[in-house]
Scaffold this motif. Structure first.
Motif, PDB file in Angstrom:
ATOM      1  N   ARG A   1       0.855  -1.225  -0.050  1.00 35.56           N
ATOM      2  CA  ARG A   1       0.002  -0.055  -0.143  1.00 35.56           C
ATOM      3  C   ARG A   1       0.854   1.220  -0.026  1.00 35.56           C
ATOM      4  NH1 ARG A   1      -1.913  -1.493   5.787  1.00 35.56           N
ATOM      5  NH2 ARG A   1      -3.498  -2.462   4.735  1.00 35.56           N
ATOM      6  N   HIS A   2       2.184   1.004   0.353  1.00 39.08           N
ATOM      7  CA  HIS A   2       3.089   2.328   0.293  1.00 39.08           C
ATOM      8  C   HIS A   2       3.974   2.323  -1.054  1.00 39.08           C
ATOM      9  CE1 HIS A   2       1.733   3.238   4.437  1.00 39.08           C
ATOM     10  NE2 HIS A   2       1.978   2.211   4.655  1.00 39.08           N
ATOM     11  N   ARG A   3       3.721   1.314  -1.762  1.00 40.15           N
ATOM     12  CA  ARG A   3       4.893   1.164  -3.078  1.00 40.15           C
ATOM     13  C   ARG A   3       4.816   2.230  -3.803  1.00 40.15           C
ATOM     14  NH1 ARG A   3       4.472  -4.877  -4.486  1.00 40.15           N
ATOM     15  NH2 ARG A   3       2.068  -4.313  -4.838  1.00 40.15           N
ATOM     16  N   GLU A   4       3.691   2.717  -4.188  1.00 42.21           N
ATOM     17  CA  GLU A   4       3.760   3.833  -5.220  1.00 42.21           C
ATOM     18  C   GLU A   4       4.156   5.120  -4.707  1.00 42.21           C
ATOM     19  OE1 GLU A   4       0.220   4.347  -7.525  1.00 42.21           O
ATOM     20  OE2 GLU A   4       0.181   2.135  -7.870  1.00 42.21           O
ATOM     21  N   GLU A   5       4.042   5.462  -3.488  1.00 40.06           N
ATOM     22  CA  GLU A   5       4.543   6.549  -2.776  1.00 40.06           C
ATOM     23  C   GLU A   5       5.932   6.560  -2.702  1.00 40.06           C
ATOM     24  OE1 GLU A   5       4.044   8.954   1.464  1.00 40.06           O
ATOM     25  OE2 GLU A   5       2.843   7.369   1.217  1.00 40.06           O
TER      26      GLU A   5
ATOM     27  N   TRP B   1      13.051  -9.036  -8.413  1.00 36.86           N
ATOM     28  CA  TRP B   1      12.193  -8.296  -9.475  1.00 36.86           C
ATOM     29  C   TRP B   1      12.451  -6.795  -9.284  1.00 36.86           C
ATOM     30  CZ3 TRP B   1       9.721 -10.642 -13.265  1.00 36.86           C
ATOM     31  CH2 TRP B   1       9.194 -12.165 -13.123  1.00 36.86           C
ATOM     32  N   HIS B   2      12.766  -6.028 -10.158  1.00 42.24           N
ATOM     33  CA  HIS B   2      12.896  -4.416 -10.026  1.00 42.24           C
ATOM     34  C   HIS B   2      11.400  -3.968 -10.170  1.00 42.24           C
ATOM     35  CE1 HIS B   2      15.023  -0.742 -10.781  1.00 42.24           C
ATOM     36  NE2 HIS B   2      14.519  -0.692  -9.711  1.00 42.24           N
ATOM     37  N   VAL B   3      10.995  -3.004  -9.196  1.00 41.70           N
ATOM     38  CA  VAL B   3       9.647  -2.789  -9.354  1.00 41.70           C
ATOM     39  C   VAL B   3       9.737  -1.228  -9.724  1.00 41.70           C
ATOM     40  CG1 VAL B   3       7.262  -2.309  -8.018  1.00 41.70           C
ATOM     41  CG2 VAL B   3       9.058  -4.029  -7.461  1.00 41.70           C
ATOM     42  N   GLU B   4       8.977  -0.831 -10.834  1.00 43.07           N
ATOM     43  CA  GLU B   4       8.955   0.487 -11.200  1.00 43.07           C
ATOM     44  C   GLU B   4       7.728   0.962 -11.634  1.00 43.07           C
ATOM     45  OE1 GLU B   4      11.357   0.215 -14.852  1.00 43.07           O
ATOM     46  OE2 GLU B   4      13.284   0.267 -13.841  1.00 43.07           O
TER      47      GLU B   4
ATOM     48  N   GLY C   1       1.262   4.778 -15.588  1.00 48.38           N
ATOM     49  CA  GLY C   1       0.158   4.845 -14.604  1.00 48.38           C
ATOM     50  C   GLY C   1       0.000   3.574 -13.564  1.00 48.38           C
ATOM     51  N   GLY C   2       1.017   2.702 -13.626  1.00 46.64           N
ATOM     52  CA  GLY C   2       0.665   1.426 -12.878  1.00 46.64           C
ATOM     53  C   GLY C   2       2.086   0.966 -12.663  1.00 46.64           C
ATOM     54  N   LEU C   3       2.363  -0.403 -11.963  1.00 45.50           N
ATOM     55  CA  LEU C   3       3.589  -0.745 -11.729  1.00 45.50           C
ATOM     56  C   LEU C   3       4.009  -1.889 -12.650  1.00 45.50           C
ATOM     57  CD1 LEU C   3       2.924  -1.516  -7.818  1.00 45.50           C
ATOM     58  CD2 LEU C   3       4.227   0.447  -8.826  1.00 45.50           C
ATOM     59  N   VAL C   4       5.317  -2.076 -12.744  1.00 47.37           N
ATOM     60  CA  VAL C   4       5.652  -3.029 -13.687  1.00 47.37           C
ATOM     61  C   VAL C   4       7.084  -3.615 -12.809  1.00 47.37           C
ATOM     62  CG1 VAL C   4       7.242  -1.425 -14.948  1.00 47.37           C
ATOM     63  CG2 VAL C   4       6.494  -3.730 -15.845  1.00 47.37           C
ATOM     64  N   TRP C   5       6.824  -4.993 -12.898  1.00 42.58           N
ATOM     65  CA  TRP C   5       8.027  -5.842 -12.318  1.00 42.58           C
ATOM     66  C   TRP C   5       8.984  -6.260 -13.284  1.00 42.58           C
ATOM     67  CZ3 TRP C   5       3.411  -5.484 -10.357  1.00 42.58           C
ATOM     68  CH2 TRP C   5       3.114  -5.230  -9.075  1.00 42.58           C
ATOM     69  N   ARG C   6      10.178  -5.606 -13.430  1.00 43.91           N
ATOM     70  CA  ARG C   6      11.255  -5.778 -14.260  1.00 43.91           C
ATOM     71  C   ARG C   6      12.112  -7.498 -13.961  1.00 43.91           C
ATOM     72  NH1 ARG C   6       9.487  -2.809 -18.417  1.00 43.91           N
ATOM     73  NH2 ARG C   6       9.394  -0.397 -18.036  1.00 43.91           N
ATOM     74  N   ALA C   7      12.072  -8.293 -15.017  1.00 47.13           N
ATOM     75  CA  ALA C   7      12.640  -9.476 -14.665  1.00 47.13           C
ATOM     76  C   ALA C   7      14.116  -9.300 -14.531  1.00 47.13           C
ATOM     77  CB  ALA C   7      12.365 -10.414 -15.651  1.00 47.13           C
ATOM     78  N   PRO C   8      14.980 -10.064 -13.701  1.00 52.90           N
ATOM     79  CA  PRO C   8      16.391  -9.948 -13.733  1.00 52.90           C
ATOM     80  C   PRO C   8      16.740 -10.174 -15.092  1.00 52.90           C
ATOM     81  CG  PRO C   8      15.666 -11.246 -11.929  1.00 52.90           C
ATOM     82  CD  PRO C   8      14.362 -10.986 -12.852  1.00 52.90           C
ATOM     83  N   PRO C   9      18.095  -9.349 -15.572  1.00 53.81           N
ATOM     84  CA  PRO C   9      18.588  -9.791 -16.719  1.00 53.81           C
ATOM     85  C   PRO C   9      19.040 -11.158 -16.914  1.00 53.81           C
ATOM     86  CG  PRO C   9      19.074  -7.814 -15.970  1.00 53.81           C
ATOM     87  CD  PRO C   9      18.298  -8.276 -15.003  1.00 53.81           C
ATOM     88  N   GLY C  10      18.711 -11.884 -17.979  1.00 53.55           N
ATOM     89  CA  GLY C  10      19.341 -12.950 -18.296  1.00 53.55           C
ATOM     90  C   GLY C  10      18.635 -14.193 -17.596  1.00 53.55           C
TER      91      GLY C  10
END
Length: 582
Positions: free
Chosen positions: A437-441, A534-537, A541-550
């Motif tokens: 609930r605090h992730r986007e902030e 996962w790198h969260v960005e 207008g929403g969240l995306v979880w970037r997968a680890p390279p490779g």
């Protein structure tokens, strides 16, 4: 797992509501009165023991500038071997303080060594938080009936120990006290060397559990800093909240529970042998009580003690922070503790000649000393960050103070990175809601968020089961508690950066001013962030979880590796759980 996290699990709320009138009618069990607690303290002159002499010899041979030495223990083998080594080396005293000690294979090996040490004349004191001492795990309390071993339970829960559910019901009338737990972890030999960090004692903390294992970090400490660790231990041991085991349960009761546990294990093994291999109706995996196989144990660690004569210590100044026991309320009918501050700074580490201090550590410890608790002190410490702040907190529920500290650090240009559990890797998924609930902030203020990868997690994990993955492999769960600041200050302790650690549980933290140890910790954290998280960005207008390279994985816009059912369950019930109870 903290008491309130059990009560806040969504699937149990309805059952509790229905049964509450019954339990209030039955009444609550009471803790014993007028309990005798003989006062005892740590070994006064550790230098006179072989272990103390070894510390002095190592320090002299290495011409160390500082009195205290440290080894960063990463991985089950080093963590387990360090404790075995301390047991074998102890000649006078062993002091163990833990939130949880599980009655399983790895702990059995350690505790047999503890009993052997007691039989050769070592005085043993074991201080255990009482929350998990039910069912099979209550059998650990048999230590109290061994010669030369004393065992006390901190902040006990009244009632029978046959099941945790029954004890919870007994605690409803004293909920505020019982939900607060002693979360400290210490393993000290002869007041000369000791281990502290995030690990409890059990298979899951040493990499051999069949269903799920914790990723953790400890520090082996030597020298005067250990005496400060012991002073903290003594303050808890001699506190009115610490009850000798004999005042809570008899040996006969424990023997009866042992027989029941053995019968239950035999019955489970028979059921497993007759099973046809069919999956449960909902398709979810079920945890198993079976211990590790010999092959699993051999693959995890070889049960060899760490060689304390050759292990490489980093000699550095250090500060230890520990909450006072007064942070946890005494019995409800006892007078309140009037100690002026619930936080304690127990050392100001000096160089070997005692004449020179490192100003950075002094500034850091002075800032931390301004906090009311260990976590509040660390938030004061964050205010001193100038360049870089890297944090590992498995349960990350930032309250207003934490968010203000992060915002101020970002305003100063400090890079802030946080590694925490994903929904799938969290052993208490409901706690994930307090973070989510605090992730986007947090992202909006520029905090970089990384979430630990895990195998597929489903509804079974919502009930706290460290379930096996869909492939049958054990899944990893983050449990380390680490902070690295400006590449020169390393903090390892028992605390999470959440409101529970800040306001309710007692915690401790070791602050070490060492560029070498900080580099080693950062290297390990960077490796996890790059390959195992996962790198969260924020994106579109929403969240995306970037997968680890490779990794071969694809980016995703939903909580990765978690089933639809689990995500929906937490979305529905998560808003009902306040941050301070997660």
């Amino acid at each position: 797992m903290p008491f309130s996290r059990v009560f806040s699990r969504p699937l149990r709320i309805g059952a509790l509501a229905l049964l509450l009138p019954l339990f209030l009618a039955v009444g609550c069990a009471q803790l014993p009165k007028d309990v005798e607690r003989p006062v005892s303290n740590a070994l006064a002159v550790p230098a006179e023991t072989p272990l103390g002499a070894l510390v002095q010899q190592r320090r002299g041979a290495e011409r160390a500038r500082f009195d205290s030495g440290f080894v960063l223990l990463n991985g089950p083998a080093a963590a387990y071997g360090s404790r075995l080594a301390l047991i074998e080396a102890a000649q006078k005293t062993l002091d163990l303080q833990y939130y949880a000690i599980h009655a399983d294979a790895s702990t059995g090996r350690l505790l047999r060594g503890v009993v052997d040490a007691a039989r050769r004349g070592v005085r043993v004191r074991v201080l255990l938080d009482d929350f998990h001492s039910t069912g099979r795990n209550a059998l650990v309390m048999q230590l109290a009936f061994e010669p030369n071993i004393e065992m006390r339970m901190f902040n006990p829960v009244a009632g029978a120990r046959g099941s945790s559910v029954g004890r919870m019901f007994n605690a409803l009338g004293d909920f505020d006290r019982v939900q607060q737990r002693m979360h400290n972890k210490l393993f000290i030999a002869d007041n000369a060397m000791g281990v502290t960090g995030g690990r409890n004692l059990g298979d899951a903390y040493f990499g051999i559990a069949q269903t799920g294992n914790f990723v953790d970090v400890d520090v082996l400490a030597a020298g005067p800093i250990v005496q400060d660790m012991s002073r903290s231990f003594d303050s808890y041991w001699n506190n009115e909240r610490a009850y000798p085991v004999q005042s809570l349960v008899s040996r006969e009761e424990l023997l009866k529970m042992r027989d029941q546990a053995r019968a239950a294990t035999a019955a489970q093994q028979e059921r497993d042998g007759n099973a046809d291999g069919a999956k449960p109706p909902d398709g979810e995996p079920r945890p198993s009580d079976a211990g590790p196989t010999e092959a699993q144990r051999a693959a995890a660690w070889d049960e060899k003690p760490l060689d304390l004569r050759t292990v490489t210590f980093v000699w550095a100044p250090a500060v230890m922070l520990a909450d006072k026991p007064a942070k946890i309320a005494a019995e409800s009918d006892s007078p309140p503790d009037t100690s002026p501050s619930p936080a304690l700074v127990v050392t100001r580490a000096r160089s070997a000649d005692g004449a020179r201090r490192l100003s950075a550590l002094e500034d850091a410890s002075a800032s931390a000393d301004g906090g009311e608790t260990v976590v509040s002190g660390l938030l004061q410490l964050i205010d001193q960050a100038q360049k870089d702040l890297t944090i590992i907190s498995p349960y990350f529920v930032p309250g207003p103070d934490m968010k203000r500290a992060f915002a101020a650090a970002r305003a100063r240009g400090v890079r802030v990175r946080v590694l925490t559990n994903s929904l799938a890797s969290n052993d208490a998924p409901i706690a994930h809601v307090g973070y989510a609930r605090h992730r986007e902030e947090l992202l909006a203020m520029g905090v970089a968020l990384y979430e630990m990868r895990s195998e597929q997690a489903g509804l079974g994990s919502a009930l706290g089961a460290s379930g096996a993955s869909a492939t049958g492999e054990s899944r990893s769960m983050l449990h380390s508690k680490v902070l690295v600041m400006d590449g020169r200050l390393l903090v390892v302790g028992s605390m999470n950066l959440d409101l529970r650690s800040q306001l309710q549980n007692t915690e401790l933290a070791l602050l070490i001013r060492s560029a070498e140890l900080s580099r080693a910790a950062i290297a390990q954290i960077d490796s996890v962030m790059q390959t195992g998280a996962w790198h969260v960005e924020q994106a579109d207008g929403g969240l995306v979880w970037r997968a680890p390279p490779g990794s071969g994985l694809a980016d995703t816009r939903t909580e990765p590796d978690a089933s639809v059912g689990l995500r929906l369950l937490l979305k529905l019930f998560g808003p009902l759980a306040p941050d301070e109870l997660l």
